[in-house]
Design a protein around this motif. Structure first.
Motif, PDB file in Angstrom:
ATOM      1  N   GLN A   2      35.937  44.564  50.664  1.00 12.81           N
ATOM      2  CA  GLN A   2      37.325  44.092  50.616  1.00 12.81           C
ATOM      3  C   GLN A   2      37.439  42.918  49.676  1.00 12.81           C
ATOM      4  O   GLN A   2      36.606  42.022  49.689  1.00 12.81           O
ATOM      5  N   LEU A   3      38.478  42.946  48.856  1.00 13.51           N
ATOM      6  CA  LEU A   3      38.795  41.848  47.966  1.00 13.51           C
ATOM      7  C   LEU A   3      40.216  41.408  48.296  1.00 13.51           C
ATOM      8  O   LEU A   3      41.145  42.215  48.234  1.00 13.51           O
ATOM      9  N   GLN A   4      40.368  40.147  48.645  1.00 11.73           N
ATOM     10  CA  GLN A   4      41.661  39.629  49.070  1.00 11.73           C
ATOM     11  C   GLN A   4      42.121  38.570  48.080  1.00 11.73           C
ATOM     12  O   GLN A   4      41.610  37.462  48.062  1.00 11.73           O
ATOM     13  N   CYS A  21      40.213  34.924  45.007  1.00 10.12           N
ATOM     14  CA  CYS A  21      39.888  36.271  45.474  1.00 10.12           C
ATOM     15  C   CYS A  21      38.654  36.167  46.366  1.00 10.12           C
ATOM     16  O   CYS A  21      37.567  35.865  45.879  1.00 10.12           O
ATOM     17  N   ALA A  23      35.896  37.815  48.698  1.00 11.19           N
ATOM     18  CA  ALA A  23      35.224  39.105  48.820  1.00 11.19           C
ATOM     19  C   ALA A  23      34.439  39.185  50.115  1.00 11.19           C
ATOM     20  O   ALA A  23      33.893  38.185  50.590  1.00 11.19           O
ATOM     21  N   SER A  24      34.381  40.388  50.666  1.00 10.99           N
ATOM     22  CA  SER A  24      33.582  40.626  51.858  1.00 10.99           C
ATOM     23  C   SER A  24      33.031  42.045  51.800  1.00 10.99           C
ATOM     24  O   SER A  24      33.566  42.908  51.088  1.00 10.99           O
ATOM     25  N   GLY A  25      31.952  42.262  52.526  1.00 20.78           N
ATOM     26  CA  GLY A  25      31.361  43.596  52.567  1.00 20.78           C
ATOM     27  C   GLY A  25      30.460  43.927  51.399  1.00 20.78           C
ATOM     28  O   GLY A  25      30.104  45.092  51.196  1.00 20.78           O
ATOM     29  N   TYR A 112      35.688  48.260  42.685  1.00 18.92           N
ATOM     30  CA  TYR A 112      36.443  47.737  43.820  1.00 18.92           C
ATOM     31  C   TYR A 112      37.579  46.846  43.330  1.00 18.92           C
ATOM     32  O   TYR A 112      37.396  46.043  42.404  1.00 18.92           O
ATOM     33  N   GLY A 114      41.151  44.421  44.529  1.00 18.92           N
ATOM     34  CA  GLY A 114      41.983  43.767  45.523  1.00 18.92           C
ATOM     35  C   GLY A 114      43.394  44.320  45.478  1.00 18.92           C
ATOM     36  O   GLY A 114      43.733  45.164  44.637  1.00 18.92           O
ATOM     37  N   GLN A 115      44.240  43.785  46.353  1.00 17.48           N
ATOM     38  CA  GLN A 115      45.579  44.335  46.506  1.00 17.48           C
ATOM     39  C   GLN A 115      46.584  43.773  45.507  1.00 17.48           C
ATOM     40  O   GLN A 115      47.667  44.317  45.365  1.00 17.48           O
TER      41      GLN A 115
END
Length: 123
Positions: A2-4, A21, A23-25, A112, A114-115
């Motif tokens: 996930q990138l937020q 941004c 990042a997780s996972g 990958y 983000g939104q």
């Protein structure tokens, strides 16, 4: 993964914003990171990229000297500091990650995304 992305907003021309941004996972330090943007009716374009270590950075010509990309591998976060903003910088900004070594300017090179966060620069 996930990138937020966050930090977008409305700013007057000449102003500044800092995008983040988180990042997780993923093992963040093993991923090159990029910022892209997409204005209405236009294709998504590369803005800035940073290597895994943070040592190497790359910029779209029109943002050189105004934008700075950086990363904090301890915080799993990449930043885009945007100064001297212009109306033509108005777009949705996306962060992206890929495990390849060299920074790429190509959208297709990143696995990958983000939104997106909206940046609007007014006159």
């Amino acid at each position: 993964v996930q990138l937020q992305a966050s930090g977008g907003g409305l700013v007057q021309a000449g102003g500044s914003l800092r995008l983040s941004c988180a990042a997780s996972g993923l093992t963040f330090s093993s991923y090159r990171m990029g910022w892209f943007r997409q204005a209405p009716g236009k294709e998504r374009e590369f803005v800035a990229g940073v290597s895994r270590s943070g040592i190497n950075t790359y910029y779209k010509d029109s943002v050189k000297g105004r934008f700075t990309i950086s990363r904090d591998n301890a915080k799993n976060t990449v930043y885009l500091q945007m100064n001297s903003l212009k109306q033509e910088d108005t777009a949705v900004y996306f962060c992206a990650a890929d495990s390849a070594a060299a920074v790429s300017t190509r959208v297709a090179a990143y696995d990958y995304w983000g939104q997106g966060t909206q940046v609007t620069v007014s006159s």
